[in-house]
Design an enzyme around this catalytic site. Structure first.
Site, short mmCIF file in Angstrom:
data_model
loop_
_atom_site.label_atom_id
_atom_site.label_comp_id
_atom_site.label_asym_id
_atom_site.label_seq_id
_atom_site.Cartn_x
_atom_site.Cartn_y
_atom_site.Cartn_z
CB SER A 172 -15.99 3.13 -7.60
OG SER A 172 -15.61 4.37 -7.04
CD GLU B 52 -8.40 8.42 -10.87
OE1 GLU B 52 -8.37 9.33 -10.00
OE2 GLU B 52 -9.20 7.48 -10.84
CD GLU C 72 -3.13 -0.18 0.08
OE1 GLU C 72 -3.19 0.18 -1.11
OE2 GLU C 72 -3.76 -1.15 0.53
CG HIS C 73 -0.12 4.90 0.49
ND1 HIS C 73 -0.53 6.06 -0.11
CD2 HIS C 73 -1.18 4.47 1.23
CE1 HIS C 73 -1.77 6.35 0.26
NE2 HIS C 73 -2.20 5.40 1.08
CG ASP D 214 -6.34 2.00 -7.65
OD1 ASP D 214 -5.71 1.14 -7.00
OD2 ASP D 214 -6.66 3.11 -7.20
C1 GLA Z 1 -5.12 4.77 -4.22
C2 GLA Z 1 -4.35 5.09 -5.51
C3 GLA Z 1 -3.37 3.96 -5.81
C4 GLA Z 1 -2.49 3.64 -4.61
C5 GLA Z 1 -3.35 3.46 -3.36
C6 GLA Z 1 -2.51 3.28 -2.12
O1 GLA Z 1 -5.93 3.65 -4.42
O2 GLA Z 1 -5.24 5.25 -6.58
O3 GLA Z 1 -2.58 4.31 -6.94
O4 GLA Z 1 -1.52 4.62 -4.43
O5 GLA Z 1 -4.22 4.55 -3.15
O6 GLA Z 1 -1.79 2.10 -2.18
#
Ligand code: GLA
Length: 385
Positions: A126, A159, A33-34, A171
């Protein structure tokens, strides 16, 4: 599952004629994550919640879109100047279309009707499902050939340029590349992917929605990005040649972390250790070692909460309650954070108890009614019959 018939009926009512159907899924990130915007590793899976698009092609370059969720019709013309950053759902659709054109896709106009059952603002992507499903539909209807990766990159650029979130690639990538019964290890630098089989015969993936909406576009996300970049700038002095936190090993980080000011040090520590955890988790899953996978998920949550500070009290509580239920192997927040969902690794035999305990204790302490559901690893963007 989104019912196909009402979607096709609405299409006929609005535009007449027979439509083709396309879909793209939401996702849950198992771990990593991140890390994506730090050129690192992520390990998400596509889920059986999706955005479905009914569409036909037009001979001109107008794109008409009706959303059943918002009960709203909007349109744009690919031959006219693009608009963005209006803060409306069309930004995702129009942005993706225009970014595809920028990348050489010869798009035609189209008439589209969209329906989705991916919860909005819950950290299940989403928005990527909307971008990728409509992008995929427009490409297919136009018979425009483009690499799958290019569709993901165009959706990410939408985005950045039309929505205003500087998100990473995770995502959009998983929404394009997801595969049934698999989680996907993505190297966010090389964009190489590895499908890892996910055997859910004994252990299932459960999502628990805190019902606290996350605000991803909030300045916090972009602030974390900037803190990571600052960390790289400082560490470069001791580790020449590094381009991103991806290039920093845990050992090197421990050697030089004292040179980093707070909170940059803790932000970097999260990313460096999370990259290592994502790789280990993919290995654990490949071996079918759910205990190890779960242990890494707990560590990930603690790191996101304490070092990266993107959790919130409801997410922490949801993880804490889950950890006390027998048969739960791991739990963590998933997605951008500040609300949204946790992802839980739960023994199939303990599912009822998990649902009962988490729902009642969480409600007791927050007065919020959580949504709890099992998800299956699903396919990415595709045409459906
Ligand atoms: C959101 C962003 C992703 C990623 C996550 C954290 O979902 O769209 O690109 O950075 O946060 O892991």
């Amino acid at each position: 599952m989104i019912e196909r018939q009402p979607l096709l009926d609405s299409f006929r009512r609005l535009y007449k004629g027979e439509a083709r159907l396309f879909a793209a899924p939401g996702r849950v990130n198992l771990i990593g994550e991140h890390t994506d915007y730090n050129d690192g590793f992520v390990f998400p899976m596509a889920i059986d919640r999706e955005t479905v698009v009914a569409g036909t092609r037009r001979e001109d370059r107008r794109v008409r879109v009706h959303s059943l969720n918002f009960n709203e019709s909007v349109e744009f013309d690919l031959d006219e100047e693009g608009k963005g950053l209006r803060g409306i759902w069309l930004d995702y659709v129009e942005g993706t279309a225009r970014e595809l054109v920028k990348r050489g896709a010869n798009l035609r106009g189209a008439d589209l009707v969209i329906a989705s059952n991916v919860p909005v603002g819950a950290g299940l992507s989403s928005s990527a499902a909307l971008e990728v499903s409509t992008g995929y539909a427009l490409l297919s209807l136009s018979e425009a050939e483009i690499e799958a990766k290019t569709l993901a990159l165009a959706a990410q650029a939408a985005e950045h340029n039309y929505v205003g979130t500087k998100c990473g690639i995770m995502d959009q990538f998983i929404a394009v590349m997801g595969e049934r019964d698999h989680a996907l290890l993505i190297d966010c630098r090389s964009l190489e992917t590895t499908q890892v089989p996910l055997d859910t015969s004994e252990t299932v993936i459960v999502i628990a929605d805190t019902r606290v909406k996350h605000e991803l576009a909030s300045s916090e996300y972009n602030k974390r990005r900037a803190e990571c970049e600052r960390g790289v700038e400082i560490l470069e002095e001791w580790l020449p040649g590094i381009r991103a936190l991806r290039d920093v090993s845990v050992e090197d980080f421990e050697k030089y972390e004292e040179h980093l000011p707070e909170p940059v040090r803790r932000r970097c520590r999260h990313v460096v250790t999370e990259n290592a955890r994502a790789l280990s988790a993919a290995e654990a899953l490949r071996r079918g070692d759910m205990e190890e996978m779960g242990r890494l998920m707990y560590l990930s949550h603690r790191s996101l909460s304490k070092d990266y500070e993107v959790s919130c009290k409801e997410l922490d509580l949801m993880v804490e309650i889950a950890s006390r239920v027998q048969g739960v192997k791991g739990a963590r927040m998933t997605g951008g954070g500040f609300g949204g969902c946790t992802v839980n690794l739960v023994a199939r035999a303990s599912l009822d108890e998990f649902q009962r305990t988490v729902a009642s204790e969480y409600k007791l302490q927050t007065t919020l009614e959580p949504f709890i559901y099992v998800v299956e690893a699903s396919d990415g963007a595709r045409e459906i019959a």
